[in-house]
Design an enzyme around this catalytic site. Sequence first.
Site, PDB file in Angstrom:
ATOM      1  N   ASN A   1      -7.324   5.819  10.101  1.00  0.00           N
ATOM      2  CA  ASN A   1      -6.480   4.723   9.406  1.00  0.00           C
ATOM      3  C   ASN A   1      -6.674   3.302  10.105  1.00  0.00           C
ATOM      4  O   ASN A   1      -5.887   2.318   9.643  1.00  0.00           O
ATOM      5  CB  ASN A   1      -5.036   5.137   9.376  1.00  0.00           C
ATOM      6  CG  ASN A   1      -4.955   6.311   8.583  1.00  0.00           C
ATOM      7  OD1 ASN A   1      -5.536   6.458   7.296  1.00  0.00           O
ATOM      8  ND2 ASN A   1      -3.815   7.126   8.869  1.00  0.00           N
TER       9      ASN A   1
ATOM     10  N   HIS B   1       5.289   8.681  -0.091  1.00  0.00           N
ATOM     11  CA  HIS B   1       4.928   9.451   1.358  1.00  0.00           C
ATOM     12  C   HIS B   1       6.121  10.295   1.697  1.00  0.00           C
ATOM     13  O   HIS B   1       7.141   9.927   1.611  1.00  0.00           O
ATOM     14  CB  HIS B   1       4.825   8.199   2.551  1.00  0.00           C
ATOM     15  CG  HIS B   1       4.279   9.007   3.775  1.00  0.00           C
ATOM     16  ND1 HIS B   1       4.795   9.157   4.952  1.00  0.00           N
ATOM     17  CD2 HIS B   1       2.921   9.175   4.245  1.00  0.00           C
ATOM     18  CE1 HIS B   1       4.104   9.475   6.001  1.00  0.00           C
ATOM     19  NE2 HIS B   1       2.924   9.536   5.685  1.00  0.00           N
TER      20      HIS B   1
ATOM     21  N   GLU C   1       5.144   2.190  -2.984  1.00  0.00           N
ATOM     22  CA  GLU C   1       4.245   1.843  -1.818  1.00  0.00           C
ATOM     23  C   GLU C   1       3.187   0.632  -2.200  1.00  0.00           C
ATOM     24  O   GLU C   1       2.939   0.314  -3.649  1.00  0.00           O
ATOM     25  CB  GLU C   1       3.193   2.862  -1.302  1.00  0.00           C
ATOM     26  CG  GLU C   1       4.052   4.256  -0.753  1.00  0.00           C
ATOM     27  CD  GLU C   1       3.339   5.262  -0.031  1.00  0.00           C
ATOM     28  OE1 GLU C   1       1.914   5.135  -0.063  1.00  0.00           O
ATOM     29  OE2 GLU C   1       4.092   6.380   0.074  1.00  0.00           O
TER      30      GLU C   1
ATOM     31  N   SER D   1      -0.800   6.094   0.086  1.00  0.00           N
ATOM     32  CA  SER D   1      -1.833   6.478   1.053  1.00  0.00           C
ATOM     33  C   SER D   1      -3.098   7.570   0.770  1.00  0.00           C
ATOM     34  O   SER D   1      -3.797   7.747   1.606  1.00  0.00           O
ATOM     35  CB  SER D   1      -0.665   7.052   1.975  1.00  0.00           C
ATOM     36  OG  SER D   1      -0.153   8.234   1.522  1.00  0.00           O
TER      37      SER D   1
ATOM     38  N   ASP E   1       7.107   0.133   0.945  1.00  0.00           N
ATOM     39  CA  ASP E   1       6.538   0.739   1.877  1.00  0.00           C
ATOM     40  C   ASP E   1       5.040   0.405   2.088  1.00  0.00           C
ATOM     41  O   ASP E   1       4.174   0.723   1.282  1.00  0.00           O
ATOM     42  CB  ASP E   1       6.464   2.378   1.745  1.00  0.00           C
ATOM     43  CG  ASP E   1       5.757   3.007   3.125  1.00  0.00           C
ATOM     44  OD1 ASP E   1       5.102   2.395   3.699  1.00  0.00           O
ATOM     45  OD2 ASP E   1       6.171   4.222   3.499  1.00  0.00           O
TER      46      ASP E   1
ATOM     47  N   HIS F   1      -0.190   1.130   4.160  1.00  0.00           N
ATOM     48  CA  HIS F   1      -1.529   0.632   4.178  1.00  0.00           C
ATOM     49  C   HIS F   1      -1.943  -0.562   3.837  1.00  0.00           C
ATOM     50  O   HIS F   1      -3.201  -0.676   3.591  1.00  0.00           O
ATOM     51  CB  HIS F   1      -1.911   2.066   3.201  1.00  0.00           C
ATOM     52  CG  HIS F   1      -1.926   3.513   3.751  1.00  0.00           C
ATOM     53  ND1 HIS F   1      -2.726   3.932   4.750  1.00  0.00           N
ATOM     54  CD2 HIS F   1      -0.944   4.179   3.672  1.00  0.00           C
ATOM     55  CE1 HIS F   1      -2.290   4.994   5.064  1.00  0.00           C
ATOM     56  NE2 HIS F   1      -1.254   5.203   4.320  1.00  0.00           N
TER      57      HIS F   1
ATOM     58  N   LYS G   1      -1.815   1.850  11.557  1.00  0.00           N
ATOM     59  CA  LYS G   1      -2.915   2.074  10.502  1.00  0.00           C
ATOM     60  C   LYS G   1      -3.736   0.517  10.726  1.00  0.00           C
ATOM     61  O   LYS G   1      -4.427   0.514  11.873  1.00  0.00           O
ATOM     62  CB  LYS G   1      -2.502   2.269   9.140  1.00  0.00           C
ATOM     63  CG  LYS G   1      -2.067   3.620   9.084  1.00  0.00           C
ATOM     64  CD  LYS G   1      -1.011   4.115   8.116  1.00  0.00           C
ATOM     65  CE  LYS G   1      -0.786   5.312   8.266  1.00  0.00           C
ATOM     66  NZ  LYS G   1       0.526   5.685   7.815  1.00  0.00           N
TER      67      LYS G   1
END
Length: 399
Positions: free
Chosen positions: A46, A132, A181, A185, A210, A213, A245
């Site tokens: 990542n 996640h 998110e 992910s 969230d 990424h 990440k």
Amino acid sequence: MAFAYLKEGLNARQRDGLLRQRRVIDASVGAMIEVEGQHFLSFSGNDYLGQRQDLAVMQAWVEGVSDYGVGSGASPLVTGHTQAHQQLEDYLATGLKREAALLFNSGFAANQAVCQALANPQLCILSDKLMHASFVEAGKHCEAKFKRFRHNDVSHLSNLLAANQSSDLSSSVQDNLIVTEGVFSMDGDLGKIAELNTVAQQHDAWLMVDDAHGMGVLGETGLGSVEHFNLSQTQVPILMGTFGKGIGTSGAFVAGSQVLIDYLINFAKHYVYSTAMPPAMALATYASFQSLADGTKQQALTQRIAQFRSLCQQKGIPLTDSNTAIQPIVVGDPVKCVKISDDLKRLGLWVTAIRYPTVPKGTDRLRITLSASHRTTDIDAFVDGLQMVLKRYQVLSNE
Ligand SMILES: *Cc1c(COP(=O)(O)O)cnc(C)c1O
């Protein structure tokens, strides 16, 4: 026999082709990893921007060690919160146009902390189905009601919110927290933050993002989805981001209103009862944001993504519509997925098979991740190898 379920659980996983095992990585330089004496070009990390081994970031870490030692020595409310931590929190709050930010030791802990601290029986958490595990596990087990809406399905979410308002059963719901998110992910697609925000405003709900990424990768200075889409604190009252990440270090933060942060400082047990992150790591994290602020590395990543996608399209390799560093190839069967991953290893290419329960049943996949540390020739070689192996397993789309 006592605790017989341990062995039984493992046997069941083995039988279903779902047993997980770790590999010891002997060395790791850029996108190359060494495992059991063999070298592989990795498409599984990542570290999207190569920040893990950026010289300025490593230098900041070393200088931090000489200034502060290796550990913080205490939890943040005792004596663990240093100038190094404060500087990083201030940078994040200012850059993200939030009143305050708070550091956590991991994204896992930050998600657990938000759920645990905010939960009460009158709160309903409405989470995207593909959130996640670090969030879902906390949401399910906290005091709040927990519902999931179909992935990026805003009308399904609206229905759930309407039900919370009307039905007698749920009439005790006073607050709604919608969670998504920034960049998903396992799929690499973006959360529909703007649409979710509209629904949130209609129902006087809060939206949490969230952005594990998105951090480093999106936004003009690498501050993620909120910077990229210019979302205010009112639009996204709770922002969570991680450093492990795209930022290349480790740890996480929550940003929002001063009231939110003060509340977490007082009530989030994952914050209060845990040793503060090493100050040197806070300094390295700060240095990483500095080094990403001009956008050069993000441009390199964007080029690699475009190159990968266009080569795959030419060769009939089935892609999803992700435009981020996460480029899954859905195989759909866990055993086949592992075989493909093993065959790629024989070519010196490392792509981990991601299986149920990390992803929904029947969507077992190769989770390919690209990085600014891949050279263009790495991408060329990788797609050639991929084509060869996928052909063997009839995964190519143009046959
Ligand atoms: C990785 C990840 C986390 C957990 O962050 P860590 O810092 O690795 O604990 C949380 N949310 C999402 C979406 C993630 O991908």
